[in-house]
Write a protein that holds these residues in place. Structure first.
Motif, short mmCIF file in Angstrom:
data_model
loop_
_atom_site.label_atom_id
_atom_site.label_comp_id
_atom_site.label_asym_id
_atom_site.label_seq_id
_atom_site.Cartn_x
_atom_site.Cartn_y
_atom_site.Cartn_z
N LEU A 196 20.25 -2.31 -38.28
CA LEU A 196 19.68 -3.29 -37.37
C LEU A 196 20.74 -4.34 -37.07
O LEU A 196 21.22 -5.01 -37.99
N LEU A 197 21.10 -4.48 -35.82
CA LEU A 197 22.06 -5.50 -35.40
C LEU A 197 21.27 -6.70 -34.90
O LEU A 197 20.72 -6.68 -33.80
N ASN A 198 21.20 -7.73 -35.71
CA ASN A 198 20.37 -8.90 -35.41
C ASN A 198 21.18 -9.97 -34.66
O ASN A 198 22.42 -9.90 -34.59
N LYS A 199 20.47 -10.93 -34.12
CA LYS A 199 21.04 -12.09 -33.42
C LYS A 199 21.77 -11.68 -32.14
O LYS A 199 22.75 -12.32 -31.74
N VAL A 200 21.29 -10.61 -31.49
CA VAL A 200 21.93 -10.18 -30.24
C VAL A 200 21.59 -11.13 -29.10
O VAL A 200 22.17 -11.02 -28.01
N ALA A 256 9.88 -4.06 -30.84
CA ALA A 256 8.91 -3.00 -30.55
C ALA A 256 9.51 -1.61 -30.80
O ALA A 256 8.83 -0.72 -31.31
N ALA A 257 10.80 -1.44 -30.46
CA ALA A 257 11.45 -0.14 -30.68
C ALA A 257 11.54 0.19 -32.16
O ALA A 257 11.35 1.34 -32.57
N VAL A 258 11.80 -0.83 -32.99
CA VAL A 258 11.89 -0.61 -34.43
C VAL A 258 10.51 -0.27 -34.99
O VAL A 258 10.36 0.64 -35.82
N GLU A 259 9.49 -0.98 -34.53
CA GLU A 259 8.13 -0.70 -35.02
C GLU A 259 7.67 0.69 -34.58
O GLU A 259 6.99 1.39 -35.34
N THR A 260 8.04 1.10 -33.38
CA THR A 260 7.70 2.45 -32.92
C THR A 260 8.37 3.50 -33.79
O THR A 260 7.76 4.51 -34.16
N LEU A 261 9.63 3.26 -34.14
CA LEU A 261 10.35 4.17 -35.02
C LEU A 261 9.65 4.30 -36.37
O LEU A 261 9.43 5.40 -36.88
N LEU A 262 9.29 3.15 -36.97
CA LEU A 262 8.64 3.18 -38.27
C LEU A 262 7.30 3.90 -38.21
O LEU A 262 6.95 4.67 -39.11
N ALA A 263 6.53 3.63 -37.15
CA ALA A 263 5.24 4.29 -37.01
C ALA A 263 5.42 5.80 -36.88
O ALA A 263 4.68 6.58 -37.51
N GLU A 264 6.41 6.23 -36.10
CA GLU A 264 6.67 7.65 -35.94
C GLU A 264 7.15 8.26 -37.26
O GLU A 264 6.75 9.37 -37.64
N LEU A 265 8.01 7.52 -37.94
CA LEU A 265 8.52 8.00 -39.23
C LEU A 265 7.37 8.21 -40.20
O LEU A 265 7.35 9.19 -40.96
#
Length: 588
Positions: A196-200, A256-265
């Motif tokens: 995760l690249l934060n503070k973009v 939202a993209a990260v949460e979608t990934l986790l839900a799919e995982l």
């Protein structure tokens, strides 16, 4: 529950009937419990000030986990699903208590729990966040890659048991040496690893593209990872957007993209991810039990005098290896003492250089603020002095941490290689003495990962401060120039003492963490060597004890051991099969 998971539970149930070491039994029960819970364990790791807690608060949709500049303790916070917010504190003595969620910082923040004086092992926060309800358990871990761990083993026992991990890095200082080293170890321990690249939100589109290119090159060069999934996020704006219930703004933050990934995982791949992680744990136990049974079985067939000689030969060989282990530990200890001496020399330099440097910066500001009243002048000067003190120390502190981290990892990696070599010699010794192949005895995960050090006794920063310059009533009534000169003189006179005090704090913090890390590191590897040697010797001595029994009893024991070997072979075949898996689509 899939048929493969049911097979794994069968294997674990059968393993319970065999003699296991305490660590093996603990791992077995933990694995069984997690299968029954049917949850995916995801750790969020990252260095201090990268934004881990802010990221998790954004997922929860509220400010619960402590954030900011306050140091944190060594406490892992586990986020689990629950109908209501609930806080569970697990202490090192095994007791558990519940408290108000608002009191979380009393247990996981250095201010509320200095040096973990409350002896907290870990904390569970139950929360009704939708993502957690999808079978995901998140762990907010202490920072990684800085310095060093304390006496607790919570993080070291937790990390090898995670199913997936997010390493959170920052756009303002991406991929330090420590983060690259930690990524390498994480890759060997978890099935799914993401960055995760934060503070973009602090970089423009062109800058973000350059960062992606740079990170991809770093991963290829250092880890051989051309396609490690990377997500660009802005955790703080994401939290703000979620608090405002602004879906459009949230979409722009990348959360939202990260949460979608986790839900799919969780929904599509949880079974495969859990199978891979849990079967690897059980496989190590199976191979160790097989080795013990083979050694005892082979030893039963040896003439009594030959077996006695074999045991004596093995014990003598182990003794020689233990002497070399002690020599290696002594060498590492001396090398670490040299690292501490280098730190002390650098701190002596700072004690000399910083007071006049900061004083010069303060004097340059005085002429621009001479029009202020004495009280306003005093307040401004105090703020300026503290800001300059913090700025100088923080810049040096971060550079020094990275250097010490790199040095520490180099030294401990060298020691780990020595111990790995000794352990291989130990297994070769057992193979040759007892005429049994020990090549399949896998080394526990700790041996490959123990050199990594996390923020356990705290994501600790010394509290840089300069005591207030008290202005007396008489001084406040003096002519402005006279009062300002008195204030300036008093403040500058305190600079050397405050620099020295902060140097002392830094030295105490770093030396303590280095020594705690060394003691823990030494203990873990020493126990590993002794447990391996003890298991081999115990199997042989069990055969020696059986020789005092009747021939019929010996034959029954030999038949029982062969059944154990056959059972272990069956377990190994089961555990090396792959769970079916639907490919995980990962968007960048």
């Amino acid at each position: 529950m899939t048929s493969k998971t049911q097979e794994l539970l069968r294997v674990l149930s059968e393993m319970r009937e065999h003699p296991l070491s305490p660590s093996q039994r603990e791992l077995l029960e933990d694995t069984a419990n997690r299968i029954e819970e049917d949850r995916l364990y995801v750790a969020v790791v990252g260095q201090f000030k990268r934004g881990k807690s802010t990221f998790l608060n954004a997922i929860l949709g509220e400010r619960i986990l402590p954030t900011g500049v306050l140091p944190l303790t060594n406490i892992i916070t586990v986020l689990d699903a629950g109908p209501e917010r609930e806080l569970e504190i697990h202490f090192r003595n095994g007791t558990v208590k519940k408290d108000d969620v608002a009191h979380l910082d009393r247990y996981v923040a250095e201010k509320g729990n200095p040096n973990n004086e409350k002896n907290v092992a870990w904390v569970r926060l139950r929360h009704p966040a939708p993502l957690l309800a999808k079978g995901i358990t998140l762990a907010d871990t202490p920072g990684v890659g800085s310095l060093f761990e304390s006496q607790t083993e919570v993080t070291k026992t937790f990390l090898p048991r995670i199913d997936a991990a997010f390493l959170l890095i920052s756009a303002d200082s991406p991929l330090s040496e420590g983060e690259l080293a930690f990524l390498e170890d994480l890759r060997s321990q978890v099935r799914h690893l993401f960055v995760l690249l934060n503070k973009v939100d602090f970089v423009d589109v062109e800058g973000l593209a350059e960062l992606r290119t740079f990170l991809a090159a770093q991963l290829r060069e250092n880890l051989g990872e051309p396609e490690l999934p990377l997500f660009a996020i802005a955790a703080k704006p994401a939290l703000d957007a979620r608090l405002r219930k602004d879906a459009a703004a949230l979409e722009k933050t990348g959360l939202a993209a990260v949460e979608t990934l986790l839900a799919e995982l969780s929904e599509r791949d949880r079974a495969a991810v859990q199978w891979d992680a849990n079967s690897r744990r059980a496989l190590g136990i199976a191979r160790a039990l097989r080795t013990d049974a083979l050694i005892e079985s082979r030893s039963l067939k040896q003439p009594l005098d030959v077996l006695t000689k074999q045991i004596d030969t093995f014990v003598a060989g182990v003794s020689g290896l233990q002497e070399r282990r002690f020599e290696a530990e002594t060498l590492l200890e001396k090398e670490l003492e040299g690292m501490i001496r280098a730190l002390e020399n650098d701190l002596d330099r700072i004690r000399k250089e910083y007071p006049p440097r900061i004083a010069q910066e303060i004097r340059a500001e005085v002429t621009r603020r001479s029009s202020l009243g004495t009280k306003e002048f005093t307040d401004h000067l105090e703020r300026l002095a503290n800001e300059r003190l913090v700025a100088h120390f923080e810049e040096w502190f971060l550079q020094t941490e990275r250097h010490m981290e790199s040095t520490y990892q180099t030294l401990t990696e060298r020691h780990r290689r020595r111990l790995t070599s000794l352990l291989k010699e130990l297994l070769d010794l057992g193979s040759s003495v007892f005429d049994v192949d020990l090549d399949e005895w896998e080394l526990p995960e700790e041996l490959s990962s123990e050199r990594e050090f996390y923020y356990l006794e705290g994501e600790t920063r010394p509290f840089f401060d300069l005591e207030g310059t008290v202005l007396s009533l008489g001084e406040a009534l003096l002519p402005r120039s006279v009062g300002q000169n008195l204030v300036l003189k008093r403040l500058l006179s305190r600079l050397p003492q405050r620099v020295d005090a902060n140097c002392g704090r830094i030295r105490y913090d770093m030396v303590r963490r280095v020594k705690d890390s060394f003691l823990h590191f030494r203990s873990r590897l020493r126990n590993l060597v002794e447990e391996t040697a003890g298991g081999i010797e115990k199997a042989a001595r069990s055969a020696l004890e059986q020789r005092t029994q009747t021939r019929e009893a010996q034959l029954r024991r030999e038949e029982a051991l062969l059944r154990v070997v056959a059972q272990c072979d069956d377990w190994i075949r089961t555990l090396t099969q792959k769970e079916s898996e639907t490919p995980l689509s990962v968007g960048k």
